[in-house]
Scaffold this active site. Structure first.
Site, mmCIF file in Angstrom:
data_model
loop_
_atom_site.group_PDB
_atom_site.id
_atom_site.type_symbol
_atom_site.label_atom_id
_atom_site.label_comp_id
_atom_site.label_asym_id
_atom_site.label_seq_id
_atom_site.Cartn_x
_atom_site.Cartn_y
_atom_site.Cartn_z
ATOM 1 N N ASP A 280 3.047 127.361 84.899
ATOM 2 C CA ASP A 280 2.273 126.578 86.291
ATOM 3 C C ASP A 280 2.269 126.766 87.361
ATOM 4 O O ASP A 280 2.205 126.747 88.305
ATOM 5 C CB ASP A 280 3.294 125.165 86.050
ATOM 6 C CG ASP A 280 3.113 123.829 86.396
ATOM 7 O OD1 ASP A 280 2.042 123.531 87.378
ATOM 8 O OD2 ASP A 280 3.818 123.233 87.301
ATOM 9 N N LEU B 184 13.122 118.750 101.020
ATOM 10 C CA LEU B 184 11.856 119.358 100.981
ATOM 11 C C LEU B 184 10.548 118.681 100.211
ATOM 12 O O LEU B 184 9.397 119.414 100.355
ATOM 13 C CB LEU B 184 12.646 120.996 100.833
ATOM 14 C CG LEU B 184 13.162 121.932 101.721
ATOM 15 C CD1 LEU B 184 13.198 123.042 101.253
ATOM 16 C CD2 LEU B 184 12.845 122.293 102.975
#
Length: 322
Positions: free
Chosen positions: A167, A49
């Site tokens: 983040d 992925l």
């Protein structure tokens, strides 16, 4: 497949390695996977992925009806960093956070297993074209995503021990089949101490999204997330990348705000349709500017910002115009 639920080995691993502000290792409700079970789940590493500095993420399945994403950390990852990510992530129970299901803590096989989110991440939706151009993303859906992201950040910042994500960026916002956002990647996230400030010498965050004040002070606060959220807001209304060659989106946006008609030219053409929508986009631009102010004390609190977003972005009114 045999699973060791809430095994002593998992609790002991997290307790011994997860030296965080709060030690609530008895509250975990995670599956403990062996290396053999992990290999079975990801079926020979057949579907990658994504990958990054931390390692790689694969698609897998616990059974026919339960697809998962398996984050396999690279060899040499510090056990302490891994344990902290598991501990922080496991404490956040919210509909807009990717659900953590379990982990593998055997030597050199550090892995976390999460629910699989089918529509990829917001960064790809915004910036990666297919054969027919950009994926359609109408204004009301962008507002839904924005508000739900604000809600989960407000929740995290309001916990008894506030959680800083550290983040926030479109690549860390996954989207399900209904384009409902799910916040992911808690590798930098941490509990904040009682004064809601932490100092770190380690670089936290991503280029373009990192609060400039962190570079100056080394201090992380919930308002570090607010700055990053402001950057995401600008991306949502412009559909432009934060850094594209020598072009800096936030610098251009800040300069354009000084002249109303100029900032209008930055709005994504797909969502500029009628005066009411332009007014909403201008209001969102102003809110983004509040988040991007360089003086930390002027950044809005996420809790208060959420109410401002609802106030300045009348979703119900917009939906009636579509």
């Amino acid at each position: 497949m045999s699973m060791d639920y809430q095994g002593n080995s998992l609790r002991d691993f997290l307790k011994n390695n997860g030296h965080v502000v709060l030690q609530r290792v008895n509250n975990y409700n995670l599956r403990s996977f062996t290396e053999k079970e992990r290999e079975h789940i990801i079926n020979g590493y057949s579907t990658l992925l994504g990958k990054g500095a931390f390692g790689e993420v694969y698609k897998g399945a616990l059974d026919v009806q339960c697809l998962v994403a398996v984050k396999k950390y690279k060899d040499g990852t510090r056990k302490e960093d891994f344990a902290k990510e598991v501990i922080v992530h496991s404490q956040i129970n919210h509909k807009n956070v990717v659900r953590l299901l379990g982990c593998c803590t055997e030597e050199n096989t550090l892995t976390i297993v999460m629910e699989f989110i089918c529509n990829g991440n917001l960064n790809n939706i915004l910036h990666c074209s297919n054969a027919n151009g950009n994926v359609p993303l109408p204004l009301d859906k962008r507002l839904d995503i924005t508000i739900e992201l604000a809600e989960v950040l407000s929740c995290m910042h309001s916990m008894s021990s506030p959680v800083l994500h550290g983040d926030i960026k479109p690549a860390n916002v996954l989207l399900d089949e209904n384009l409902v956002p799910k916040l992911s990647d808690f590798g930098i996230a941490r509990f904040l101490s009682t004064n809601e400030v932490q100092q770190t010498r380690n670089i936290a965050g991503s280029i373009g999204y990192l609060d400039p004040l962190f570079n100056q002070t080394g201090l992380l606060t919930p308002k570090s997330d607010v700055y990053s959220f402001g950057v995401v807001l600008v991306e949502m209304i412009t559909r432009k990348k934060v850094v594209d060659g020598n072009t800096n989106l936030i610098q251009n946006f800040t300069n354009s705000l000084k002249r109303e008609k100029v900032v209008r030219q930055m709005f994504d053409d797909e969502i500029v349709d009628g005066k009411k929508k332009i007014k909403v986009l201008e209001d969102i631009a102003k809110l983004a500017a509040e988040c991007l102010r360089l003086q930390d004390r002027l950044h809005p609190e996420m809790v208060g910002f959420l109410s401002l977003l609802f106030l300045h972005s009348p979703v119900n009114e917009i939906e009636c115009q579509l």
